[in-house]
Design a protein around this motif. Sequence first.
Motif, PDB file in Angstrom:
ATOM      1  N   GLY A   1       0.775  -1.129  -0.194  1.00  0.00           N
ATOM      2  CA  GLY A   1       0.141  -0.075  -0.149  1.00  0.00           C
ATOM      3  C   GLY A   1       0.458   0.970  -0.156  1.00  0.00           C
ATOM      4  N   CYS A   2       2.196   1.309  -0.429  1.00  0.00           N
ATOM      5  CA  CYS A   2       2.612   1.890  -0.496  1.00  0.00           C
ATOM      6  C   CYS A   2       3.065   3.187  -1.951  1.00  0.00           C
ATOM      7  CB  CYS A   2       4.741   2.207  -0.289  1.00  0.00           C
ATOM      8  SG  CYS A   2       4.809   1.405   1.767  1.00  0.00           S
ATOM      9  N   ARG A   3       2.624   2.614  -2.620  1.00  0.00           N
ATOM     10  CA  ARG A   3       2.013   3.325  -4.384  1.00  0.00           C
ATOM     11  C   ARG A   3       0.877   4.230  -4.063  1.00  0.00           C
ATOM     12  NH1 ARG A   3       7.100   3.669  -6.397  1.00  0.00           N
ATOM     13  NH2 ARG A   3       7.475   1.710  -7.815  1.00  0.00           N
ATOM     14  N   ASP A   4       0.988   4.728  -4.767  1.00  0.00           N
ATOM     15  CA  ASP A   4       0.446   6.114  -4.662  1.00  0.00           C
ATOM     16  C   ASP A   4      -0.803   6.172  -3.307  1.00  0.00           C
ATOM     17  OD1 ASP A   4       0.188   5.935  -7.430  1.00  0.00           O
ATOM     18  OD2 ASP A   4      -0.481   4.690  -7.980  1.00  0.00           O
ATOM     19  N   ALA A   5      -0.355   5.973  -2.032  1.00  0.00           N
ATOM     20  CA  ALA A   5      -0.248   6.171  -0.884  1.00  0.00           C
ATOM     21  C   ALA A   5      -1.821   7.692  -0.821  1.00  0.00           C
ATOM     22  CB  ALA A   5       0.056   5.987  -0.432  1.00  0.00           C
ATOM     23  N   GLY A   6      -1.081   8.419  -1.524  1.00  0.00           N
ATOM     24  CA  GLY A   6      -2.281  10.342  -0.892  1.00  0.00           C
ATOM     25  C   GLY A   6      -1.462  11.244  -1.842  1.00  0.00           C
ATOM     26  N   ALA A   7      -1.290  12.750  -0.759  1.00  0.00           N
ATOM     27  CA  ALA A   7      -0.159  12.963  -0.528  1.00  0.00           C
ATOM     28  C   ALA A   7       1.628  12.833  -0.954  1.00  0.00           C
ATOM     29  CB  ALA A   7      -0.758  14.017   0.190  1.00  0.00           C
ATOM     30  N   PRO A   8       1.739  14.043  -1.937  1.00  0.00           N
ATOM     31  CA  PRO A   8       3.599  13.743  -2.087  1.00  0.00           C
ATOM     32  C   PRO A   8       3.886  13.135  -0.445  1.00  0.00           C
ATOM     33  CG  PRO A   8       3.141  15.235  -3.046  1.00  0.00           C
ATOM     34  CD  PRO A   8       1.864  14.725  -2.166  1.00  0.00           C
ATOM     35  N   GLY A   9       5.326  12.723  -0.790  1.00  0.00           N
ATOM     36  CA  GLY A   9       5.352  11.749   0.922  1.00  0.00           C
ATOM     37  C   GLY A   9       4.700  10.536   1.758  1.00  0.00           C
ATOM     38  N   SER A  10       3.492  10.307   1.680  1.00  0.00           N
ATOM     39  CA  SER A  10       2.644   9.980   1.910  1.00  0.00           C
ATOM     40  C   SER A  10       2.550   8.262   1.682  1.00  0.00           C
ATOM     41  CB  SER A  10       1.408   9.825   2.364  1.00  0.00           C
ATOM     42  OG  SER A  10       0.602   9.699   1.041  1.00  0.00           O
ATOM     43  N   GLY A  11       3.918   8.421   0.592  1.00  0.00           N
ATOM     44  CA  GLY A  11       3.600   6.952   0.553  1.00  0.00           C
ATOM     45  C   GLY A  11       5.604   6.214   1.222  1.00  0.00           C
ATOM     46  N   ALA A  12       6.303   7.075   1.191  1.00  0.00           N
ATOM     47  CA  ALA A  12       7.707   6.905   2.422  1.00  0.00           C
ATOM     48  C   ALA A  12       7.319   7.444   3.597  1.00  0.00           C
ATOM     49  CB  ALA A  12       8.639   7.542   1.412  1.00  0.00           C
ATOM     50  N   ARG A  13       6.322   7.912   3.720  1.00  0.00           N
ATOM     51  CA  ARG A  13       6.005   7.915   5.537  1.00  0.00           C
ATOM     52  C   ARG A  13       5.055   6.171   5.821  1.00  0.00           C
ATOM     53  NH1 ARG A  13       2.937  12.300   5.039  1.00  0.00           N
ATOM     54  NH2 ARG A  13       4.287  13.284   4.437  1.00  0.00           N
ATOM     55  N   ARG A  14       4.704   5.576   4.792  1.00  0.00           N
ATOM     56  CA  ARG A  14       3.651   5.185   5.355  1.00  0.00           C
ATOM     57  C   ARG A  14       4.873   3.591   5.532  1.00  0.00           C
ATOM     58  NH1 ARG A  14      -0.959   1.574   5.192  1.00  0.00           N
ATOM     59  NH2 ARG A  14      -0.749  -0.164   4.120  1.00  0.00           N
ATOM     60  N   LEU A  15       5.772   3.771   4.592  1.00  0.00           N
ATOM     61  CA  LEU A  15       6.894   2.025   4.438  1.00  0.00           C
ATOM     62  C   LEU A  15       7.877   2.586   6.078  1.00  0.00           C
ATOM     63  CD1 LEU A  15       8.240   0.314   2.972  1.00  0.00           C
ATOM     64  CD2 LEU A  15       9.765   1.890   1.895  1.00  0.00           C
ATOM     65  N   ALA A  16       8.612   3.807   5.701  1.00  0.00           N
ATOM     66  CA  ALA A  16       8.797   3.522   7.194  1.00  0.00           C
ATOM     67  C   ALA A  16       7.951   3.527   8.820  1.00  0.00           C
ATOM     68  CB  ALA A  16       9.059   5.380   7.172  1.00  0.00           C
ATOM     69  N   GLY A  17       6.851   3.838   8.443  1.00  0.00           N
ATOM     70  CA  GLY A  17       5.922   3.676   9.401  1.00  0.00           C
ATOM     71  C   GLY A  17       5.713   1.295   9.577  1.00  0.00           C
ATOM     72  N   ILE A  18       5.715   1.059   8.166  1.00  0.00           N
ATOM     73  CA  ILE A  18       5.757  -0.568   8.155  1.00  0.00           C
ATOM     74  C   ILE A  18       6.993  -1.010   8.893  1.00  0.00           C
ATOM     75  CG2 ILE A  18       5.738  -2.700   6.720  1.00  0.00           C
ATOM     76  CD1 ILE A  18       3.382  -0.733   5.327  1.00  0.00           C
ATOM     77  N   VAL A  19       8.585  -0.485   7.917  1.00  0.00           N
ATOM     78  CA  VAL A  19       9.401  -1.198   8.994  1.00  0.00           C
ATOM     79  C   VAL A  19       9.966  -0.860  10.287  1.00  0.00           C
ATOM     80  CG1 VAL A  19      12.231  -0.295   8.407  1.00  0.00           C
ATOM     81  CG2 VAL A  19      10.941   0.007   6.343  1.00  0.00           C
ATOM     82  N   ALA A  20       9.441   0.252  10.578  1.00  0.00           N
ATOM     83  CA  ALA A  20       9.222   0.409  12.219  1.00  0.00           C
ATOM     84  C   ALA A  20       8.829  -0.532  13.354  1.00  0.00           C
ATOM     85  CB  ALA A  20       9.213   1.666  12.890  1.00  0.00           C
ATOM     86  N   ALA A  21       7.358  -1.057  12.777  1.00  0.00           N
ATOM     87  CA  ALA A  21       6.712  -2.017  13.057  1.00  0.00           C
ATOM     88  C   ALA A  21       7.699  -3.509  12.728  1.00  0.00           C
ATOM     89  CB  ALA A  21       5.525  -2.363  12.324  1.00  0.00           C
ATOM     90  N   THR A  22       8.366  -3.764  12.236  1.00  0.00           N
ATOM     91  CA  THR A  22       8.560  -4.519  11.875  1.00  0.00           C
ATOM     92  C   THR A  22       9.755  -4.878  12.250  1.00  0.00           C
ATOM     93  OG1 THR A  22       7.961  -4.326   9.530  1.00  0.00           O
ATOM     94  CG2 THR A  22       9.673  -6.613   9.437  1.00  0.00           C
ATOM     95  N   VAL A  23      10.763  -3.929  12.847  1.00  0.00           N
ATOM     96  CA  VAL A  23      12.030  -3.735  13.375  1.00  0.00           C
ATOM     97  C   VAL A  23      11.131  -4.293  15.644  1.00  0.00           C
ATOM     98  CG1 VAL A  23      13.525  -2.753  14.657  1.00  0.00           C
ATOM     99  CG2 VAL A  23      13.345  -2.514  12.077  1.00  0.00           C
ATOM    100  N   LEU A  24       9.883  -3.974  15.071  1.00  0.00           N
ATOM    101  CA  LEU A  24       9.675  -3.592  16.184  1.00  0.00           C
ATOM    102  C   LEU A  24       9.280  -5.721  16.628  1.00  0.00           C
ATOM    103  CD1 LEU A  24       7.406  -2.220  18.925  1.00  0.00           C
ATOM    104  CD2 LEU A  24       6.945  -4.684  18.220  1.00  0.00           C
ATOM    105  N   CYS A  25       8.548  -5.887  15.582  1.00  0.00           N
ATOM    106  CA  CYS A  25       8.169  -7.873  15.961  1.00  0.00           C
ATOM    107  C   CYS A  25       9.255  -8.556  16.051  1.00  0.00           C
ATOM    108  CB  CYS A  25       7.673  -7.765  14.456  1.00  0.00           C
ATOM    109  SG  CYS A  25       5.876  -7.880  13.965  1.00  0.00           S
ATOM    110  N   GLY A  26      10.426  -8.621  14.805  1.00  0.00           N
ATOM    111  CA  GLY A  26      11.666  -8.882  15.542  1.00  0.00           C
ATOM    112  C   GLY A  26      11.839  -8.798  16.622  1.00  0.00           C
ATOM    113  N   GLU A  27      12.218  -7.509  17.346  1.00  0.00           N
ATOM    114  CA  GLU A  27      13.701  -6.914  18.523  1.00  0.00           C
ATOM    115  C   GLU A  27      12.569  -7.729  18.943  1.00  0.00           C
ATOM    116  OE1 GLU A  27      16.164  -4.481  20.305  1.00  0.00           O
ATOM    117  OE2 GLU A  27      16.169  -5.559  18.299  1.00  0.00           O
ATOM    118  N   LEU A  28      11.125  -7.511  19.338  1.00  0.00           N
ATOM    119  CA  LEU A  28      10.401  -8.346  20.970  1.00  0.00           C
ATOM    120  C   LEU A  28      10.198  -9.830  20.953  1.00  0.00           C
ATOM    121  CD1 LEU A  28       8.905  -7.896  23.143  1.00  0.00           C
ATOM    122  CD2 LEU A  28       6.756  -7.998  21.767  1.00  0.00           C
ATOM    123  N   SER A  29      10.201 -10.214  19.481  1.00  0.00           N
ATOM    124  CA  SER A  29      10.851 -11.839  19.584  1.00  0.00           C
ATOM    125  C   SER A  29      11.874 -12.321  20.305  1.00  0.00           C
ATOM    126  CB  SER A  29      10.338 -12.290  17.861  1.00  0.00           C
ATOM    127  OG  SER A  29      10.831 -13.713  18.618  1.00  0.00           O
TER     128      SER A  29
END
Length: 349
Positions: free
Chosen positions: A295-323
């Motif tokens: 969902g990071c393509r055509d996510a909305g206003a300019p910058g929103s796709g990269a912002r969404r990707l950054a949030g997903i990356v951080a959440a992925t880091v949390l999953c692996g770190e906690l585990s």
Amino acid sequence: MTGELTTPVPTRWVGPLHLSGDVAGEVEVPLATYESPLWPSVGRGARLSRLVPDGIRVSVVDERMTRSTLFIAPTAAAAVAAGRDLEDRIEELGAVVQDRSRHARLIEIDTEVVGHLLFVRFALTTGDASGHNMVTLAAEGLMDHILRGHPELAYGSISGNYCSDKKATAVNGILGRGRSVVAEIEVPAGLVVEQLRSSADRIVALNTRKNLVGSTIAGALRSANAHYANMLLAVYLATGQDAANIVEGSQGITYAERRGEGDLLFSCTLPNLIVGTVGNGKDLPFVEEALERMGCRDAGAPGSGARRLAGIVAATVLCGELSLLAAQTNQGELMASHLVMERRSATQS
């Protein structure tokens, strides 16, 4: 160039992760890695996120890309005077940037003087691009403009290392470079026992002793975590990012706190995530497919796709770190898991 390697890095989709906050919904994440236990480890964190009402809460704190230029002044006094003048002319310099780019916007100027050397760190927003080339192009125009207005200065370098790109430094965490994101989850006590085979008290104690104290005596630089780099590299390779940026990207802090009757508040703060959804590498078919599916393509206003990707990356880091931290609260579990999973992978191959 004598040819291209076409051997793919083993990649699997993990999840879905349940997210809320600045990035919401359920999303699967591609992880490209030779470390096969990473998939089930991140998967355990993702499963836990689906069992918690709010899942992983994502907060995007800031976003910017930087380039520092180096000027040579005749004296230290001249360098100081020029630096102060530039900081007062940010609107004028911002117009220079807009003349050269449709997407880059100058938002901050920071200067440092060492002897008669003047370092000028420009911070810009870059839309959905990670922005390496965009800020360098902007910096070239800014240098030309500054040298015309300050004939006492001479060109030093288009990059003075005060940026700081692909190096572990303090300045990025202090002034910001890339997307700054916090991912956090609150896990009820029963789920900590059932899903993580641990307790809030044990995870909090391990995080303090290992991540905070251990990292301090090792001399870590604005960093206190177990293995952010593992998850970052896996996502970066799968989504066409510049993998060398995991150097500063993995500088982050894991925080854990016991709440109530044994609930666990757990967060990962990543102040230097450099990711983009357009630019070099993003037109490869597998990258296009991955970004579209997330969902990071055509996510909305300019910058929103990269912002969404950054949030997903951080959440992925949390999953692996906690585990991983939960596994390390149990003597022998980490190595036993690796032996079982890696032998199984070898047999399957």
